[in-house]
Design a protein around this motif. Structure first.
Motif, short mmCIF file in Angstrom:
data_model
loop_
_atom_site.label_atom_id
_atom_site.label_comp_id
_atom_site.label_asym_id
_atom_site.label_seq_id
_atom_site.Cartn_x
_atom_site.Cartn_y
_atom_site.Cartn_z
N ARG A 166 2.45 3.22 2.46
CA ARG A 166 0.99 3.15 2.31
C ARG A 166 0.24 3.63 3.55
N HIS A 167 0.81 3.39 4.74
CA HIS A 167 0.03 3.68 5.95
C HIS A 167 0.66 4.74 6.87
N ASP A 168 1.99 4.66 7.07
CA ASP A 168 2.60 5.52 8.09
C ASP A 168 2.61 6.99 7.68
N ALA A 334 -2.25 -14.57 -1.29
CA ALA A 334 -3.03 -14.04 -0.16
C ALA A 334 -2.29 -12.87 0.50
N LYS A 335 -1.00 -13.06 0.71
CA LYS A 335 -0.25 -12.00 1.39
C LYS A 335 -0.03 -10.80 0.48
N TYR A 340 -1.02 -5.31 -1.12
CA TYR A 340 -1.14 -4.48 -2.33
C TYR A 340 -2.54 -4.47 -2.93
N ASN A 341 -3.46 -5.18 -2.34
CA ASN A 341 -4.80 -5.32 -2.92
C ASN A 341 -4.69 -5.89 -4.33
N PRO A 346 3.69 -4.52 -7.20
CA PRO A 346 3.69 -3.24 -7.90
C PRO A 346 5.09 -2.82 -8.35
N ILE A 347 5.15 -2.28 -9.57
CA ILE A 347 6.36 -1.63 -10.08
C ILE A 347 6.03 -0.15 -10.12
#
Ligand code: NAG
Ligand code: NAG
Ligand code: NAG
Ligand code: NAG
Ligand code: NAG
Ligand code: NAG
Ligand code: NAG
Ligand code: NAG
Length: 421
Positions: A166-168, A334-335, A340-341, A346-347
């Protein structure tokens, strides 16, 4: 702590579980007898303990170190070989096609420059006229920094490959494109470096515009059928969780702790390589396929394992158990929302990947197991699978460390990219 984890893995390997019973039936133990003969190592290899940029310089190539920050604060380090020895002009900003290399689990940018220059992807692609970039995912030797979190804090290590995806990938690839003034690049991933890319391409079609072609080496999406030591990790996942809860759950197999442990087991950098060391290594990636340069082991061990988070390992264990291509269950709403918002795990579904993809797979690969690879092959849209190269006698390491990879993999990719210009 990490040394304890390695010790645990070694114990599991020795003491047994279903996974290890599989292992015992496979040719892994055949070479054991000759492993027992002490291997002579060139312990005075100057590359032992050199960093990736130092090794690149040592061979006379130009190198640049470039940092980029992720949206969640990790500071990542990339290594660049802007041009090779054979380049007609040596200007760094000469608009050469960019080829980005992404290492696998527990590895680093060193994977691509670890053999001699005409055997290592990084040097070969630079010499072929490309602008070579080597990524480093969060948590490894070169990307262990954060804008606000201390690396000895628990929060720093709260990530898995899903967060890298998602970020890197965005942080690194956007930086490369900005610095080179190009709009898209060629991506070569190994193992976890393919898992992150397949997943990213499946959920983000805008990101797909930045990838001209995707070369997937030892591709991994599902882990249902893996063999060897990591199978055992999947099987004993509840035990591992228990272990982490008692002994800590932050960093997993950083280079320094591994070296301590390795030294204890005689995998050190001295003249003799203890058979246990090589056994543990091949019990992860597949049997010794004899295309490994044994005299490079000290250099490889001084770089690998390069560390990740324990949670990343547990995530992979979760995927072994569930057989699904899915996110990690962080255990609380919360985590999960933070990662994952959404409260839902998620699958993923790779049938939406829409970038020309070239598969390179090995029949002796225990991590990118042929059965799991079949899932990738048949679930990618047939229009985007441009090549399905099945390499005989390849284990999981041979794609980056193997001596035949130059001819079997790197030269064909160079030709494909050349033809695309
Ligand atoms: C990353 O963040 C650090 C700390 O906030 C900052 O000093 C650095 O300039 C940033 N690096 C980049 C490449 O933006
Ligand atoms: C380009 O750089 C390489 C590596 O630094 C060097 O070997 C080569 O002689 C240079 N070529 C030219 C034309 O300057
Ligand atoms: C690398 O170079 C050596 C000597 O220059 C040569 O013998 C060998 O075949 C080359 N290897 C590859 C993969 O091209
Ligand atoms: C990080 O934490 C360690 C141990 O708690 C401490 O010794 C070190 O000074 C901290 N580093 C920074 C940059 O705050
Ligand atoms: C193995 O690596 C050593 C350097 O560590 C090198 O001298 C030797 O030529 C390599 N062997 C092969 C077969 O490439
Ligand atoms: C989070 O999800 C909500 C709706 O579920 C959406 O509106 C929002 O844009 C999402 N935020 C991010 C950062 O993706
Ligand atoms: C992925 O999507 C395709 C097309 O919608 C569907 O046929 C397939 O069953 C899905 N696979 C999974 C694992 O959900
Ligand atoms: C996905 O792969 C599985 C396992 O190889 C296969 O059974 C299934 O039919 C494939 N799905 C599609 C949509 O091709």
């Amino acid at each position: 702590m990490s040394a304890h984890v390695v010790a645990l893995l070694v114990l599991v390997a020795v003491a047994g579980s279903d996974g290890i019973l599989n292992l015992l039936n496979l040719p892994i133990l055949n070479p054991l007898l000759d492993l027992l003969l002490p291997l002579q190592l060139s312990s005075n290899d100057p590359e032992i303990f050199m960093s990736t940029p130092e090794i690149i310089e040592r061979w006379g190539y130009p190198v640049q170190t470039v940092q980029t920050n992720t949206t969640d604060g990790y500071i990542l380090t990339m290594h660049r070989i802007p041009y090779g020895k054979a380049s007609p002009t040596n200007a760094t900003n000469a608009m050469r096609p960019v080829v980005f290399f992404q290492h696998g689990l527990l590895c680093s940018s060193s994977d691509w420059i670890i053999n001699l220059p005409n055997q290592s992807a990084g040097f070969m692609f630079a010499d072929a006229g490309f602008d070579v970039w080597l990524g480093n995912m969060r948590g490894n030797t070169y990307s262990k920094a954060h804008t606000t979190l201390n690396t000895s804090s628990h929060q720093f290590w709260e990530f898995t490959w899903d967060d890298m995806m998602r970020h890197d990938l965005d942080a690194m690839i956007d930086k490369v494109l900005a610095m080179t003034g190009q709009s898209a690049l060629y991506y070569v991933g190994h193992s976890q470096g393919t898992l992150t890319m397949f997943t990213k391409l499946s959920i983000d079609q805008l990101f797909a515009n930045k990838i001209k072609k995707f070369f997937a080496l030892a591709p991994v999406v599902k882990l249902k059928n893996i063999k060897g030591l990591l199978r055992a990790v999947g099987d004993i996942n509840p035990l591992l969780s228990l272990y982490y809860n008692n002994f800590g759950q932050d960093e997993f197999l950083p280079s320094s702790a591994f070296l301590d442990l390795a030294a204890q087991y005689g995998c050190g950098l001295e003249a003799n390589l203890n058979p246990i060391c090589k056994l543990v290594m091949f019990s992860i990636g597949g049997p010794d396929t004899r295309q490994f340069n044994s005299s490079r082991v000290p250099v490889i061990i001084s770089q690998t394992p390069a560390g990740t988070s324990s949670t990343n390992f547990i995530h992979l264990g979760q995927m072994v158990t569930s057989g699904k291509h899915e996110g990690y269950n962080w255990g609380s709403d919360a985590k999960n929302i933070q990662h994952y918002n959404s409260t839902l795990i998620p699958i993923y579904n790779i049938s939406t990947v829409n970038v020309p993809t070239y598969l390179f797979t090995g029949d002796k690969d225990w991590l990118a197991n042929p059965t799991d690879v079949q899932y990738i092959r048949s679930n990618l849209s047939s229009e985007i699978v441009m090549l399905d190269q099945r390499l005989l006698g390849y284990n999981h390491y041979d794609f980056t460390w193997g001596l035949k990879a130059a001819d079997d993999i790197y030269k064909p990719i160079i030709k494909i990219i050349d033809d695309d210009q």
